[in-house]
Design an enzyme around this catalytic site. Structure first.
Site, PDB file in Angstrom:
ATOM      1  N   SER A  43       0.834  -1.189   0.000  1.00  0.00           N
ATOM      2  CA  SER A  43       0.000   0.000   0.000  1.00  0.00           C
ATOM      3  C   SER A  43       0.878   1.252   0.000  1.00  0.00           C
ATOM      4  O   SER A  43       1.705   1.420  -0.889  1.00  0.00           O
ATOM      5  CB  SER A  43      -0.964  -0.044   1.186  1.00  0.00           C
ATOM      6  OG  SER A  43      -1.908   1.002   1.114  1.00  0.00           O
ATOM      7  N   HIS A  62      -7.631   1.689  -2.124  1.00  0.00           N
ATOM      8  CA  HIS A  62      -7.570   0.575  -3.083  1.00  0.00           C
ATOM      9  C   HIS A  62      -8.956   0.041  -3.471  1.00  0.00           C
ATOM     10  O   HIS A  62      -9.127  -1.155  -3.695  1.00  0.00           O
ATOM     11  CB  HIS A  62      -6.690  -0.554  -2.538  1.00  0.00           C
ATOM     12  CG  HIS A  62      -5.402  -0.055  -1.949  1.00  0.00           C
ATOM     13  ND1 HIS A  62      -4.462   0.585  -2.717  1.00  0.00           N
ATOM     14  CD2 HIS A  62      -4.937  -0.053  -0.681  1.00  0.00           C
ATOM     15  CE1 HIS A  62      -3.455   0.950  -1.934  1.00  0.00           C
ATOM     16  NE2 HIS A  62      -3.721   0.580  -0.703  1.00  0.00           N
TER      17      HIS A  62
END
Length: 304
Positions: A86, A190
């Site tokens: 991430s 995301h």
């Protein structure tokens, strides 16, 4: 003795804590983080609301990871492969030579701002779910209109969506035997809710001179990154795309590494690796009391 081949992986958001990286020296990068945040980061991390704020966390994790790597790098050979989880892609891409530390820190602030702007349209969040088979996960996503934000393995995912939907999905998942944890992240990274952020960050990256990676570099969204153009595409795309960490770990394993070193708070990535590939040791820099101790453990892997 064979040359050491190790993977360098950078942690994502959610595990930051006041005692993280206890050996970290207050170098120029740490001071730049403090200046950007206007705060003593260790003192402020005691406040969960401050720690979970996207604008704080992304700058903090990027900067501290880069400082840790800057202090470790002179003690180690270059890594065989680099990846980030991430927001961990920001320091990962920097460690691989795509950008320098000041650029990475500035981009972390821009990334957070783009994501916060997108999140203002709706209250969203993330829910970690472990122990559900793929079919049950798909049914849960369809029932509560959720996205798969992160995939760590066949039965280990992070789901993103509207907060009210997550409130309802958690007991539904737990009734099927799943273990669920709401993450201290104030938006649904995301997922489709971040598409405006991905587009906005892509425009930011158009004005940044990125470089070709100097070592093998893996992207959460696009796999192997081989040139500057792909690096920019990967950094923007992953904001609204599933983090396919299971595939990243498969790609790391294909590099036949001797060990995996995680940089960041906690040991989540090291544990995920050991669940998947127990014969290759993995530890987090957060476990050690000095940079020298990190390097000693890792260099000893070459003799094993």
């Amino acid at each position: 003795m064979s040359p050491l081949r190790y993977a360098l992986v950078f942690s994502g958001q959610g595990m930051q804590h006041a005692g993280m990286l206890p050996w970290l020296e207050r170098d120029d990068t740490v001071q730049a983080v403090e200046a950007a945040l206007g705060a003593d980061w260790r003192a402020r991390l005691g406040d969960p609301a401050w720690a979970g704020c996207n604008a704080h966390a992304q700058v903090l994790l990027t900067g501290l990871a880069l400082a840790a790597w800057h202090q470790l790098a002179p003690l180690l050979p270059p890594p065989a492969v680099v990846a980030g989880y991430s927001v961990g892609e920001m320091p990962a891409f920097c460690a691989a030579g795509v950008m320098d530390a000041p650029t990475a820190l500035a981009l972390a602030r821009e990334r957070a701002a783009c994501m916060d702007a997108a999140a203002a349209a709706a209250g969203t969040g993330l829910l970690a779910v472990t122990g559900l088979a793929a079919e049950a996960q798909a049914a849960l996503r369809a029932r509560f209109d959720l996205d798969e934000a992160i995939r760590n393995g066949p039965d280990s995912v992070v789901l993103g969506g509207l907060r009210g939907a997550l409130d309802e999905a958690q007991p539904a998942a737990e009734s099927q035997g799943a273990r669920c944890t709401r993450l201290n992240v104030a938006l649904a990274s995301h997922t489709r809710w971040m598409r405006p952020a991905a587009q906005a960050f892509g425009r930011v990256l158009e004005g940044v001179a990125l470089q070709r990676p100097r070592v093998p570099l893996l992207s959460n969204a696009l796999g192997r990154v081989r040139d500057a153009a792909r690096a920019g595409e990967a950094l923007s795309t992953q904001i609204a795309a599933t983090v396919r960490w299971d595939e990243c770990m498969d790609a790391v394993q294909a590099q036949r590494v001797d060990a995996v070193l995680e940089i960041g708070p906690g040991q989540a990535l090291a544990r995920l690796w050991l669940q998947r590939c127990a014969d290759v040791p993995a530890r987090s820099a957060d476990e050690f009391r000095s940079a020298a101790a990190v390097a000693k453990w890792l260099l000893a892997r070459a003799a094993c």
